[in-house]
Enzyme design. Structure first.
Site, PDB file in Angstrom:
ATOM      1  N   HIS A 117      -4.331 -62.068   7.336  1.00 16.72           N
ATOM      2  CA  HIS A 117      -3.173 -61.386   7.954  1.00 16.72           C
ATOM      3  C   HIS A 117      -3.378 -59.862   8.038  1.00 16.72           C
ATOM      4  CE1 HIS A 117      -0.963 -65.175   7.049  1.00 16.72           C
ATOM      5  NE2 HIS A 117      -1.614 -65.096   5.904  1.00 16.72           N
ATOM      6  N   SER A 134     -14.862 -38.367  24.879  1.00 16.02           N
ATOM      7  CA  SER A 134     -13.691 -38.218  25.742  1.00 16.02           C
ATOM      8  C   SER A 134     -13.892 -37.012  26.641  1.00 16.02           C
ATOM      9  CB  SER A 134     -12.444 -38.032  24.879  1.00 16.02           C
ATOM     10  OG  SER A 134     -11.439 -37.368  25.621  1.00 16.02           O
ATOM     11  N   LYS A 164     -13.635 -36.693  20.007  1.00 17.63           N
ATOM     12  CA  LYS A 164     -13.542 -38.156  20.061  1.00 17.63           C
ATOM     13  C   LYS A 164     -14.891 -38.867  20.065  1.00 17.63           C
ATOM     14  CE  LYS A 164     -10.574 -40.739  20.649  1.00 17.63           C
ATOM     15  NZ  LYS A 164      -9.442 -41.156  21.436  1.00 17.63           N
ATOM     16  N   GLU A 192     -14.852 -52.489  22.637  1.00 14.02           N
ATOM     17  CA  GLU A 192     -13.661 -52.741  23.458  1.00 14.02           C
ATOM     18  C   GLU A 192     -14.013 -53.561  24.698  1.00 14.02           C
ATOM     19  OE1 GLU A 192     -10.713 -49.068  22.547  1.00 14.02           O
ATOM     20  OE2 GLU A 192     -12.428 -48.601  23.800  1.00 14.02           O
TER      21      GLU A 192
END
Ligand code: ARG
Length: 487
Positions: A173, A294, A300, A307
């Site tokens: 969880h 970025s 970043k 992803e």
């Protein structure tokens, strides 16, 4: 053979008109709208090498049946070789007037042989041809996909080998549950990939059936030899039923299930890497070569590969749904709906061939922050189960042990302290069964070392699992390297 995009399809050369595979009973050519809807050569062109392999086998069978003499066979085989070379070099290309790969290659043959080229169509239909071509293509590419899966699994195994003893907070969880070794965690991503490989091999055995000889649907009245053709093309046997042979696309749907399942596995791995590399976790740092920046925020570092693994699983699952929906309710035998079977599998192959090397590179070059993982491992009272087990070993029923441990955790929460920071006195207060001896089990290291049963997370069993996985992957390499389809 790469795809040819719509715009690169050239106008047909002046020497030949549209190569039509029918015509006798038709007064005119197809309407422009029909031709545009019908055409599949922009995506099925990649079947060309397999179609040519099938044509060679078919030519030999026609010769053995006495339907081609030796000289004709020689000329046809030479023309097929020449056409294959022209396809490979790009000097022969499909045109806007070629409906599909079969039409285009027939045109190529007619250009080289004149009327003799037309003899090859005897006893064969695009229905058994396309089913054969797709089986050959997929059997060939399944091995390429397998090789890329193996590389990712090897990257995970290699990374795991560095973390056989690295503690981490195992989760359920997304809550800290019990300590595990990070090596065990990484190997938990290898096992599903081994199952994907197993599924590909099972699928391959079922797919090694040759549709050739089925013709349009009923077999042929010519004395063909489907057994021999099957063997020549690397299949184990010809199809048992000619109607099923041209209608069966189980192998397409099943392949797409395997790639969808693999996509779901990669998506889960991707999601974990996204979490691990976040500021909040800080467990993993990606190599610059496998991370992105970025355009506006100079600080970043993003896990775009992870992803994209998550994102691309959508199209892999979608491909399976597309084909199952297309097949549902189709009457026997061949229906034109089935032309829609190709793009989803081509896309699945392309997607995995693109994604897997990037994931493998990302995993093998990432740096694991052992200090952060080790510090996180006991956080959230992950050693509470050790206390309960310690009580059980002292004869306390687990139900009561669970209750006692729960009270101990509640005390720690109230005092904002760790389990091993509770005083001797307070241990007694929580339960008469607790004494300072319990602190022996309150270290992550001892909790991990205590896990010695096969498949568990202790360093011992993890080392065994690691060795077994490496052995299995070596065997898979041999499977993936085999050339089963004649090219
Ligand atoms: N391009 C077709 C396909 O991919 C080939 C088979 C066409 N057969 C037919 N009877 N129209 O399905």
């Amino acid at each position: 053979m790469a795809d040819v995009d719509d715009k690169s399809l050239t106008e047909n050369s002046a020497a030949t008109n549209r190569t039509s595979l029918w015509g006798g009973r038709f007064a005119g050519g197809p309407a422009e709208a029909l031709a545009r809807l019908s055409v599949s050569v922009q995506f099925d062109w990649r079947l060309a090498p397999y179609d040519l392999a099938g044509s060679r086998a078919h030519a030999r069978v026609l010769a053995r049946a006495g339907l081609l003499d030796a000289e004709e066979l020689g000329r046809i085989l030479a023309a097929l070789d020449d056409l294959e070379a022209a396809c490979a070099s790009g000097s022969f290309r499909p045109t806007v007037d070629d409906e599909d790969v079969h039409t285009a290659l027939e045109r190529g043959l007619l250009e080289r042989l004149g009327t003799l080229g037309g003899k090859l169509r005897a006893g064969r239909s695009r229905n058994d041809q396309v089913a054969t071509d797709l089986r050959l293509y997929l059997r060939d590419h399944a091995r390429g996909v397998a090789a890329r899966l193996i590389e990712l699994a090897e990257a995970l195994v290699e990374q795991a080998s560095r973390h056989v003893e690295t503690p981490a907070p195992g989760m359920t969880h997304v809550q800290h549950a019990q300590p595990v070794t990070f090596g065990h965690w990484l190997l938990a991503h290898v096992q599903p990939l081994l199952r994907d490989l197993d599924r590909l091999r099972d699928w391959d055995a079922r797919t090694a059936i040759s549709p050739l000889g089925a013709g349009a649907l009923a077999g042929s009245s010519l004395p063909l030899d489907p057994v021999r053709v099957a063997k020549e093309l690397g299949f184990t046997a010809p199809a048992a039923n000619s109607m099923d042979a041209v209608a069966d696309r189980d192998f397409v749907a099943e392949f797409l299930f395997i790639t969808a399942m693999a996509g779901v596995h990669l998506s889960r791995l991707g999601e974990e890497v996204v979490m691990w590399t976040s500021q909040e976790f800080g467990w993993v740092e990606l190599d610059d070569a496998f991370a992105t920046g970025s355009s506006i925020m100079p600080q970043k570092k993003n896990a775009d590969i992870a992803e994209l693994a998550r994102g691309k699983s959508g199209r892999l699952v979608g491909g399976l749904v597309t084909v199952l929906t297309m097949l549902k309710g189709l009457p026997l035998t061949y229906d034109r709906d089935m032309q829609e079977d190709k793009e989803p599998v081509f896309d699945a192959v392309d997607t995995l061939e693109l994604l897997l090397p990037a994931l493998a590179g990302m995993i093998s070059t990432m740096t694991v922050r052992v200090d952060r993982l080790a510090a996180a491992a006991p956080v959230g009272y992950t050693l509470a189960t050790e206390v309960a087990d310690w009580l059980v070993r002292k004869g306390v029923p687990f139900r009561e042990a669970h209750e006692v441990t729960g009270r101990l955790v509640a005390l720690c929460v109230a005092r904002d302290c760790a389990l091993d920071e509770v005083s001797d006195e307070d241990l007694r207060l929580v339960s008469e069964h607790l004494d300072p001896g319990v602190r022996d089990v309150l270290s992550v290291r001892s909790a991990l070392a205590a896990r010695t049963t096969p498949g568990s997370t202790g360093p011992g069993p993890v080392a065994d699992q690691l060795a077994a996985a490496a052995d299995q992957l070596a065997t898979w390499r041999t499977w993936a390297a085999a050339q089963v389809v004649p090219r």
